[in-house]
Design an enzyme around this catalytic site. Structure first.
Site, PDB file in Angstrom:
ATOM      1  N   ASP A 149      -8.618  -2.155   0.098  1.00 52.43           N
ATOM      2  CA  ASP A 149      -7.939  -2.501   1.352  1.00 52.43           C
ATOM      3  C   ASP A 149      -7.743  -1.287   2.263  1.00 52.43           C
ATOM      4  O   ASP A 149      -7.637  -1.438   3.483  1.00 52.43           O
ATOM      5  CB  ASP A 149      -6.547  -3.088   1.068  1.00 52.43           C
ATOM      6  CG  ASP A 149      -6.618  -4.531   0.591  1.00 52.43           C
ATOM      7  OD1 ASP A 149      -7.736  -5.103   0.574  1.00 52.43           O
ATOM      8  OD2 ASP A 149      -5.563  -5.083   0.239  1.00 52.43           O
ATOM      9  N   ARG A 189      -2.351 -12.875  -9.882  1.00 53.99           N
ATOM     10  CA  ARG A 189      -2.456 -11.433  -9.628  1.00 53.99           C
ATOM     11  C   ARG A 189      -1.676 -10.618 -10.666  1.00 53.99           C
ATOM     12  O   ARG A 189      -2.188  -9.625 -11.183  1.00 53.99           O
ATOM     13  CB  ARG A 189      -1.997 -11.081  -8.211  1.00 53.99           C
ATOM     14  CG  ARG A 189      -2.357  -9.645  -7.857  1.00 53.99           C
ATOM     15  CD  ARG A 189      -1.356  -8.971  -6.978  1.00 53.99           C
ATOM     16  NE  ARG A 189      -1.793  -7.600  -6.680  1.00 53.99           N
ATOM     17  CZ  ARG A 189      -1.153  -6.521  -7.102  1.00 53.99           C
ATOM     18  NH1 ARG A 189      -0.069  -6.621  -7.832  1.00 53.99           N
ATOM     19  NH2 ARG A 189      -1.586  -5.327  -6.778  1.00 53.99           N
ATOM     20  N   ALA A 222      -9.879  -8.472  -3.519  1.00 52.96           N
ATOM     21  CA  ALA A 222      -9.858  -7.822  -4.827  1.00 52.96           C
ATOM     22  C   ALA A 222     -11.285  -7.578  -5.328  1.00 52.96           C
ATOM     23  O   ALA A 222     -11.598  -6.505  -5.860  1.00 52.96           O
ATOM     24  CB  ALA A 222      -9.073  -8.673  -5.817  1.00 52.96           C
ATOM     25  N   ARG A 236       3.901 -17.832   1.100  1.00 57.06           N
ATOM     26  CA  ARG A 236       3.187 -17.956  -0.177  1.00 57.06           C
ATOM     27  C   ARG A 236       4.139 -17.713  -1.345  1.00 57.06           C
ATOM     28  O   ARG A 236       4.982 -16.819  -1.299  1.00 57.06           O
ATOM     29  CB  ARG A 236       1.955 -17.053  -0.237  1.00 57.06           C
ATOM     30  CG  ARG A 236       2.139 -15.630   0.209  1.00 57.06           C
ATOM     31  CD  ARG A 236       0.816 -14.918   0.373  1.00 57.06           C
ATOM     32  NE  ARG A 236      -0.021 -14.990  -0.822  1.00 57.06           N
ATOM     33  CZ  ARG A 236      -1.324 -14.727  -0.831  1.00 57.06           C
ATOM     34  NH1 ARG A 236      -1.948 -14.392   0.275  1.00 57.06           N
ATOM     35  NH2 ARG A 236      -2.006 -14.790  -1.954  1.00 57.06           N
TER      36      ARG A 236
HETATM   37  C1  LIG Z   1       2.611  -5.884  -5.092  1.00 58.52           C
HETATM   38  C2  LIG Z   1       1.348  -6.533  -4.570  1.00 58.52           C
HETATM   39  C3  LIG Z   1       1.204  -7.921  -4.654  1.00 58.52           C
HETATM   40  C4  LIG Z   1       0.054  -8.528  -4.176  1.00 58.52           C
HETATM   41  N1  LIG Z   1      -0.083  -9.888  -4.278  1.00 58.52           N
HETATM   42  C5  LIG Z   1      -1.215 -10.489  -3.847  1.00 58.52           C
HETATM   43  C6  LIG Z   1      -1.399 -11.897  -3.974  1.00 58.52           C
HETATM   44  O1  LIG Z   1      -0.561 -12.600  -4.479  1.00 58.52           O
HETATM   45  N2  LIG Z   1      -2.562 -12.438  -3.512  1.00 58.52           N
HETATM   46  C7  LIG Z   1      -3.536 -11.670  -2.921  1.00 58.52           C
HETATM   47  O2  LIG Z   1      -4.571 -12.199  -2.502  1.00 58.52           O
HETATM   48  N3  LIG Z   1      -3.391 -10.323  -2.808  1.00 58.52           N
HETATM   49  C8  LIG Z   1      -2.269  -9.718  -3.252  1.00 58.52           C
HETATM   50  N4  LIG Z   1      -2.131  -8.366  -3.129  1.00 58.52           N
HETATM   51  C9  LIG Z   1      -3.209  -7.605  -2.477  1.00 58.52           C
HETATM   52  C10 LIG Z   1      -4.431  -7.471  -3.367  1.00 58.52           C
HETATM   53  O3  LIG Z   1      -4.061  -7.011  -4.632  1.00 58.52           O
HETATM   54  C11 LIG Z   1      -5.388  -6.523  -2.665  1.00 58.52           C
HETATM   55  O4  LIG Z   1      -5.723  -7.072  -1.394  1.00 58.52           O
HETATM   56  C12 LIG Z   1      -6.708  -6.319  -3.367  1.00 58.52           C
HETATM   57  O5  LIG Z   1      -6.594  -6.439  -4.749  1.00 58.52           O
HETATM   58  C13 LIG Z   1      -7.308  -4.934  -3.033  1.00 58.52           C
HETATM   59  O6  LIG Z   1      -6.601  -3.976  -3.801  1.00 58.52           O
HETATM   60  P1  LIG Z   1      -6.262  -2.490  -3.343  1.00 58.52           P
HETATM   61  O7  LIG Z   1      -6.144  -1.716  -4.605  1.00 58.52           O
HETATM   62  O8  LIG Z   1      -7.199  -2.024  -2.322  1.00 58.52           O
HETATM   63  O9  LIG Z   1      -4.849  -2.615  -2.633  1.00 58.52           O
HETATM   64  P2  LIG Z   1      -3.417  -2.942  -3.266  1.00 58.52           P
HETATM   65  O10 LIG Z   1      -3.538  -3.930  -4.355  1.00 58.52           O
HETATM   66  O11 LIG Z   1      -2.527  -3.269  -2.134  1.00 58.52           O
HETATM   67  O12 LIG Z   1      -2.955  -1.575  -3.952  1.00 58.52           O
HETATM   68  C14 LIG Z   1      -2.545  -0.424  -3.220  1.00 58.52           C
HETATM   69  C15 LIG Z   1      -1.666   0.408  -4.127  1.00 58.52           C
HETATM   70  O13 LIG Z   1      -1.385   1.653  -3.493  1.00 58.52           O
HETATM   71  C16 LIG Z   1      -0.009   1.936  -3.617  1.00 58.52           C
HETATM   72  N5  LIG Z   1       0.364   2.772  -2.468  1.00 58.52           N
HETATM   73  C17 LIG Z   1       0.544   2.371  -1.189  1.00 58.52           C
HETATM   74  N6  LIG Z   1       0.844   3.419  -0.414  1.00 58.52           N
HETATM   75  C18 LIG Z   1       0.852   4.503  -1.224  1.00 58.52           C
HETATM   76  C19 LIG Z   1       1.093   5.875  -0.994  1.00 58.52           C
HETATM   77  N7  LIG Z   1       1.407   6.317   0.226  1.00 58.52           N
HETATM   78  N8  LIG Z   1       1.008   6.736  -2.032  1.00 58.52           N
HETATM   79  C20 LIG Z   1       0.677   6.275  -3.285  1.00 58.52           C
HETATM   80  N9  LIG Z   1       0.461   4.964  -3.558  1.00 58.52           N
HETATM   81  C21 LIG Z   1       0.532   4.106  -2.545  1.00 58.52           C
HETATM   82  C22 LIG Z   1       0.650   0.574  -3.605  1.00 58.52           C
HETATM   83  O14 LIG Z   1       1.947   0.621  -4.167  1.00 58.52           O
HETATM   84  C23 LIG Z   1      -0.327  -0.232  -4.438  1.00 58.52           C
HETATM   85  O15 LIG Z   1      -0.067  -0.134  -5.815  1.00 58.52           O
HETATM   86  C24 LIG Z   1      -0.988  -7.727  -3.583  1.00 58.52           C
HETATM   87  C25 LIG Z   1      -0.837  -6.342  -3.512  1.00 58.52           C
HETATM   88  C26 LIG Z   1       0.316  -5.732  -3.997  1.00 58.52           C
HETATM   89  C27 LIG Z   1       0.431  -4.213  -3.916  1.00 58.52           C
END
Ligand SMILES: Cc1cc2nc3c(=O)[nH]c(=O)nc-3n(C[C@H](O)[C@H](O)[C@H](O)COP(=O)(O)OP(=O)(O)OC[C@H]3O[C@@H](n4cnc5c(N)ncnc54)[C@H](O)[C@@H]3O)c2cc1C
Length: 468
Positions: free
Chosen positions: A325, A120, A338, A201
């Site tokens: 998510d 990731r 992802a 993990r």
């Molecule tokens: C630090 C981190 C590590 C991860 N590690 C893994 C892993 O090892 N394996 C795995 O399967 N999945 C992991 N995930 C989850 C995975 O990346 C997601 O499930 C998937 O990629 C969908 O991405 P997303 O952008 O919807 O959510 P996310 O990747 O969770 O991104 C959401 C983003 O929104 C930001 N955010 C949250 N609340 C607010 C707010 N109130 N205002 C502004 N910004 C905000 C967060 O800081 C984050 O950067 C991780 C997520 C994060 C944030």
């Protein structure tokens, strides 16, 4: 290389505000930029969160990445292509390691696609590099606490923690699992409850693990340097062990005794995991060695929470759209969080580009219709896989092998082909059938409870039928 290798559409005059710079937020920023929109990204964290261990990226993502040649090149450079092997929870292998592609369903030409396995942190980094190449900045330290929209003004906005507001023609809520947009979208926060389980993990430098000769012998690389992804099936639990030439990665599901949290920052000591494995009959000492070699401050204890599928991802006025998510959570066993966030980005950007500035709410609702059933099928797949992996005897086979409807999907082309039909359905009730899901299975609404019960009792469910 600058941004010259990426073809950008003429300006649309549409401003897009994205909350969250995770995979969903970053890929939305890229796709909306490519479609000629003005993009701003607000991120709560003070700097990029390039932590985490691994996730799967499906081949459908290539349809987006082909528009960013350097990103595609970097993607191919940093992905891993491990072999797959099932083992008992005692560590005894149940098969010869095989390429992941050999366990997927081939298409009619015999082609077997498979997901790429990514670190990731590295995957996140290549998206950040692409943002930099295009000159799209992320505004860090901006925490969104609320969302709003004005139907008359045809604008949406966010309220930041310091009380200030930011507005745009479209707001994308890509703020992850506990996103703040549910009150606006659904009138109340999405109900969430504990599954009773959690997952340890971790990923750490492989040298720390293989300095123990027993670990080095049990988790070798193949002669040609290929690594092996091992899925261990045990009584009411499953584990994964995987090493390559850089990292040792492992995960173990376990009953949540109150140590876990749904947070990527919640660390526990390796001893916590060994306290659990001590309760698993037949658990091998070599696996405990891998656990205990994990450096302090690395091991995450991830609480598995349940959220039922939510069909509406769009605010009442149509100017705020949840993505990734924030709209739909997946169990880790689905391997799709992802990938579906990235597909959302390509789909939403395509819909907005087709609809134009005057019709953003139409675009948002069409996108939601085009995506919901597909995503919900994949969420259900995660539930079924979890059940199969944690069965009492640990011997059940994976029940579902999705085919080209999953692997070959092109969300941008799908949006372009189906936009008008979907809009006619929304506006006039004209017939519309999703074709980006298993072809012969009718969608029927489900909840985690109803699906788990159907699986338990062997009753018909959304999972019955041909998934190829
Ligand atoms: C630090 C981190 C590590 C991860 N590690 C893994 C892993 O090892 N394996 C795995 O399967 N999945 C992991 N995930 C989850 C995975 O990346 C997601 O499930 C998937 O990629 C969908 O991405 P997303 O952008 O919807 O959510 P996310 O990747 O969770 O991104 C959401 C983003 O929104 C930001 N955010 C949250 N609340 C607010 C707010 N109130 N205002 C502004 N910004 C905000 C967060 O800081 C984050 O950067 C991780 C997520 C994060 C944030």
């Amino acid at each position: 290389m600058g941004s010259l290798d990426v073809q950008r559409d003429p300006p649309t005059g549409i401003s897009v505000l994205i909350s969250g710079a995770g995979v969903g937020g970053l890929t939305s920023a890229l796709e909306f930029w490519r479609k000629g929109c003005d993009v701003r990204v607000l991120e709560r964290a003070k700097e990029s969160l390039t932590t985490g261990d691994t996730f799967q990226i499906g081949p459908s993502v290539r349809h987006m990445f082909k528009h960013y040649p350097e990103l595609q090149r970097r993607h191919d450079e940093v992905d891993y292509n491990p072999l797959f092997c099932k083992s008992k929870h005692t560590g005894e292998r149940m098969m010869k390691p095989v390429p992941f592609a050999s366990i997927t369903t081939p298409d009619k030409n015999g082609y077997r696609p498979s997901s790429s396995t990514h670190s990731r942190p590295k995957f996140h980094k290549i998206l950040l590099e692409q943002m930099e190449r295009l000159g799209i900045e992320i505004e860090f330290g901006k925490e969104v606490v609320d969302y709003y929209e004005g139907v008359k003004s045809a604008k949406a906005g966010v309220v930041l923690k310091d009380g200030s507001k930011e507005e745009a023609d479209l707001v994308i809520a890509a703020d992850g699992l506990r996103g703040k947009s549910w009150s606006l979208v659904a009138g109340e926060p999405v109900p969430v409850r504990s599954s009773g389980s959690a997952v340890f993990r971790a990923a750490y430098p492989v040298e720390l693990a293989i300095k123990d000769p027993e670990v080095a012998a049990r988790f070798p690389l193949e002669e040609d340097g290929t690594s092996i992804f091992e899925l261990w099936l045990g009584p009411g639990m499953f584990a994964t062990f995987w090493r390559n030439d850089e990292s040792m990665m492992w995960s173990i599901t376990h009953p949540d005794e109150g140590t876990a949290e749904e947070s990527w920052n919640h660390k526990v000591s390796p001893q916590t995991a060994v306290d659990y494995t001590a309760t698993v009959p037949g658990w091998p000492e070599v696996a405990n060695k891998v656990i205990l070699a994990t450096p302090p401050d690395v091991l995450i204890d991830w609480k598995l929470m349940w959220r039922d599928p939510q069909p509406s991802w769009v605010s009442p006025g149509g100017y705020v759209v949840q993505l990734g998510d924030a709209a739909h959570t997946f169990l880790p066993s689905s391997g799709n969080g992802a990938t579906q966030a990235i597909e959302d980005s390509a789909s939403l950007a395509a819909c907005v580009a087709i609809a134009g500035k005057e019709n953003i709410p139409d675009a948002a609702r069409v996108h939601n219709l085009l995506r919901f059933e597909r995503v919900s099928f994949l969420q259900a797949m995660g539930v079924a896989r979890r059940d199969a992996r944690t069965s009492k005897n640990g011997k059940k086979e994976e029940p579902l092998m999705p085919g080209m409807w999953l692997w070959g999907h092109d969300p941008e082309a799908y949006a372009e082909e189906n936009f008008e039909k979907a809009l006619a359905h929304i506006k006039d009730g004209a017939p519309f059938k999703s074709t980006n899901k298993p072809a012969n299975i009718e969608y029927r609404p489900w909840t985690i409870d109803s699906l788990s019960e159907a699986l338990e009792k062997g009753e018909p469910s959304i999972l019955e039928g041909d998934w190829s």
